[in-house]
Enzyme design. Structure first.
Site, PDB file in Angstrom:
ATOM      1  N   ILE A  35       9.271  12.654  60.699  1.00  0.00           N
ATOM      2  CA  ILE A  35      10.128  12.491  60.972  1.00  0.00           C
ATOM      3  C   ILE A  35      11.197  13.819  60.884  1.00  0.00           C
ATOM      4  O   ILE A  35      10.563  14.977  60.125  1.00  0.00           O
ATOM      5  CB  ILE A  35      10.597  11.885  59.556  1.00  0.00           C
ATOM      6  CG1 ILE A  35       9.890  10.553  58.824  1.00  0.00           C
ATOM      7  CG2 ILE A  35      12.352  11.539  59.385  1.00  0.00           C
ATOM      8  CD1 ILE A  35      10.674   9.920  57.969  1.00  0.00           C
ATOM      9  N   ASP A  36      12.075  13.893  62.365  1.00  0.00           N
ATOM     10  CA  ASP A  36      12.689  14.677  62.799  1.00  0.00           C
ATOM     11  C   ASP A  36      13.871  14.761  62.276  1.00  0.00           C
ATOM     12  O   ASP A  36      14.372  13.684  61.645  1.00  0.00           O
ATOM     13  CB  ASP A  36      12.359  15.043  64.007  1.00  0.00           C
ATOM     14  CG  ASP A  36      13.155  13.951  65.236  1.00  0.00           C
ATOM     15  OD1 ASP A  36      13.137  14.043  66.485  1.00  0.00           O
ATOM     16  OD2 ASP A  36      13.307  13.076  64.422  1.00  0.00           O
ATOM     17  N   SER A  37      14.762  15.296  62.506  1.00  0.00           N
ATOM     18  CA  SER A  37      16.162  15.446  61.507  1.00  0.00           C
ATOM     19  C   SER A  37      16.719  14.013  62.464  1.00  0.00           C
ATOM     20  O   SER A  37      18.043  13.620  61.847  1.00  0.00           O
ATOM     21  CB  SER A  37      17.111  17.051  62.829  1.00  0.00           C
ATOM     22  OG  SER A  37      17.124  16.737  63.608  1.00  0.00           O
ATOM     23  N   GLY A  40      15.712  11.464  60.541  1.00  0.00           N
ATOM     24  CA  GLY A  40      15.600  11.738  59.584  1.00  0.00           C
ATOM     25  C   GLY A  40      17.052  10.800  59.151  1.00  0.00           C
ATOM     26  O   GLY A  40      17.379  10.027  58.193  1.00  0.00           O
TER      27      GLY A  40
ATOM     28  N   HIS B 256      12.863  18.751  73.243  1.00  0.00           N
ATOM     29  CA  HIS B 256      13.252  17.475  72.650  1.00  0.00           C
ATOM     30  C   HIS B 256      14.555  16.636  72.912  1.00  0.00           C
ATOM     31  O   HIS B 256      15.375  17.945  73.252  1.00  0.00           O
ATOM     32  CB  HIS B 256      14.121  17.858  70.566  1.00  0.00           C
ATOM     33  CG  HIS B 256      14.787  17.202  69.726  1.00  0.00           C
ATOM     34  ND1 HIS B 256      15.884  16.595  69.243  1.00  0.00           N
ATOM     35  CD2 HIS B 256      13.474  17.200  68.813  1.00  0.00           C
ATOM     36  CE1 HIS B 256      15.506  16.143  67.968  1.00  0.00           C
ATOM     37  NE2 HIS B 256      13.623  15.753  68.159  1.00  0.00           N
TER      38      HIS B 256
END
Lengths: 82, 399
Positions: A35-37, A40, B256
């Protein structure tokens, strides 16, 4: 588990992380769960909506584990209930 | 190539002179947001344009068909054109290249409220032309009688930087002799502010780029415009050349969707220097992307270190977002105008609201006070969400 709030949160985390329920433990870190930011914050957004609470930004940025989320949310839910 | 006209509308000034006075004075434009309800947001502050009576600049018919974002661009473009002294005839074949991330966001917000909340059956036909992100470019072409190439780019926070870069290449390649370029954004609508609230990237107080204690970015709005023309054209008509635009570089992070990459940013910086055949020893000032988030500022400093090596510690690197706010797709235009004015005045604008040096951001960010500084070459950087990076290289006419 006899903690309904923790169960609810674990279920939400399982949903967001796409990990089976049994793989999401209280000590699991967001990093371990993938789970990345962004994911999250999405998780917290769903929990806020579901539980009728607001998690302050500073607190949101400090959460690293499933247990962190449960312990951060618990007083907010209790305050709302009272 | 020559920059012969500048125009700007922002929270720190509704014209070039007021904008520069604020930058040179280190004065920010953050106040409590008035354009939308913020009562349930985790932030209140924004850099709104103030003191602008739009009815003085646009008649009733125009105000009906123009979203705020398009009006902000038109105002800045009018000032830039007046600054350049170019006539309607001289602009007839010019290119118009603008940047906007959101287009008519306020119109869209109002439309959704009317549709979903009020149950309105039919939406005004003005909605589509108001919302489309090319509205600024299109209305300018109509207003000025400009029949050259016209386009609008949308690359989030790098939109205007990309636009100026493409305009630069159109003139450099000889496709056109002149270009009107820049961009605008007006993001203060309730829906959009709520979206940023969900990202938790907005500071509750002020943006403090590169400083310890920084808590994020703060949104702004505005419009900025530059007139670009070949040096030959500028000299032929005796135009005042505010600066030269010498290079443009781009890259994609391929990383990202929101987190920045130092490697991606460094490649865009290097690409701009290479495009302009600029010796990096001659770069004196960088107008940073400098949003004030933990991640951007660290990654940006790493990128500068990668490109400038030891010089990165002494190079002046300031974030004017600390004063005019993060105006999203307009930021690149506001910052390009600021960078040209820095060269024109030979003064580096400061990074305002700075508290304390962060060891993870080891740059000279010109904290809080502007500095008289010989500026031969200056870069203006934009590192956007989605990992799309754009950097412009400007030079003093005498450099």
């Amino acid at each position: 588990m006899s903690d309904p709030l923790a169960s609810k949160i674990i279920a939400a985390i399982s949903e967001v992380s796409k990990k089976p329920l049994e793989d999401v433990k209280l000590e699991s870190t967001f990093a371990e769960l993938g789970i990345d930011s962004l994911n999250g914050f999405h998780l917290l957004c769903e929990l806020e909506e579901d539980l009728g609470i607001v998690i302050p930004d500073d607190d949101a940025r400090d959460l690293r584990t499933v247990s962190d989320v449960v312990e951060k949310i618990r007083p907010l839910v209790e305050a709302r209930a009272s | 190539m020559a920059v012969t006209g500048l125009g700007v509308v922002s929270a720190i000034g509704n014209d070039r002179g007021a904008f520069w006075d604020s930058l040179a004075g280190g004065r920010h434009g953050f106040r409590e947001i008035t354009l939308a309800d913020t009562s349930d947001l985790q932030y209140r502050m924004g850099a709104e344009v103030r003191g602008l009576a739009l009815e003085d600049s646009f008649d009733a018919g125009s105000r009906e068909i123009l979203d705020r974002f398009a009006m902000l661009f038109l105002l800045s473009a009018r000032e830039a054109i007046a600054d350049s002294g170019l006539s309607r005839e001289e602009l007839r074949d010019a290119a118009i290249v603008t940047g906007s991330s959101l287009g008519g966001q306020s119109t869209q917000d109002d439309l959704f409220r009317a549709l979903y909340q009020e149950g309105r059956r039919r939406i005004t036909p003005f909605a589509v032309p108001r919302i489309m992100p090319n509205a600024g470019a299109s209305h300018l072409s109509m207003e000025v009688g400009c029949e050259g190439p016209g386009l609008t780019l949308s690359t989030a926070c790098a939109s205007s930087t990309h636009a100026i870069g493409i305009a630069f290449w159109l003139v450099s390649q000889g496709v056109v002799e002149r270009a009107i370029t820049g961009g605008s954004e007006a993001p203060f609508s309730r829906g959009h502010l709520k979206a940023w609230d969900g990202l938790r990237a907005i500071a509750p107080d002020l943006p403090r780029p590169f400083s310890l204690g920084r808590k994020g970015m703060v949104l702004g709005e505005g419009g900025g415009a530059l007139i670009l023309e070949s040096l030959e054209s500028a000299r032929r008509r005796g135009a005042h050349v505010r600066s030269l635009l010498v290079g443009f570089g781009m890259s994609s992070d391929a990383g990202h969707i929101t987190k920045p990459s130092a490697r991606g940013a460094s490649r865009a910086l290097a690409a701009a220097l290479e495009d302009g055949a600029v010796d990096r020893e001659r770069v004196d000032y960088v107008n940073a992307h400098g949003t004030g988030t933990q991640l951007n500022d660290v990654a940006e400093c790493e990128a500068l270190r990668e490109v400038f090596q030891d010089r990165a510690s002494t190079l002046m690197v300031s974030s004017t977002k600390s004063m005019h706010g993060h105006a999203l797709g307009a930021s690149g235009a506001l910052e390009a105008v600021a960078t040209v004015l820095a060269i024109d005045n030979q003064v580096a604008p400061p990074t305002a609201n700075f508290l304390e040096r962060d060891p993870a951001c080891p740059v000279d960010c010109v904290p809080n006070e502007a500095r008289d500084a010989k500026t031969r070459v200056a870069l203006s950087s934009s590192f956007a969400f989605g990992g799309l990076n754009a950097v412009l290289a400007f030079a003093a006419p005498s450099a």
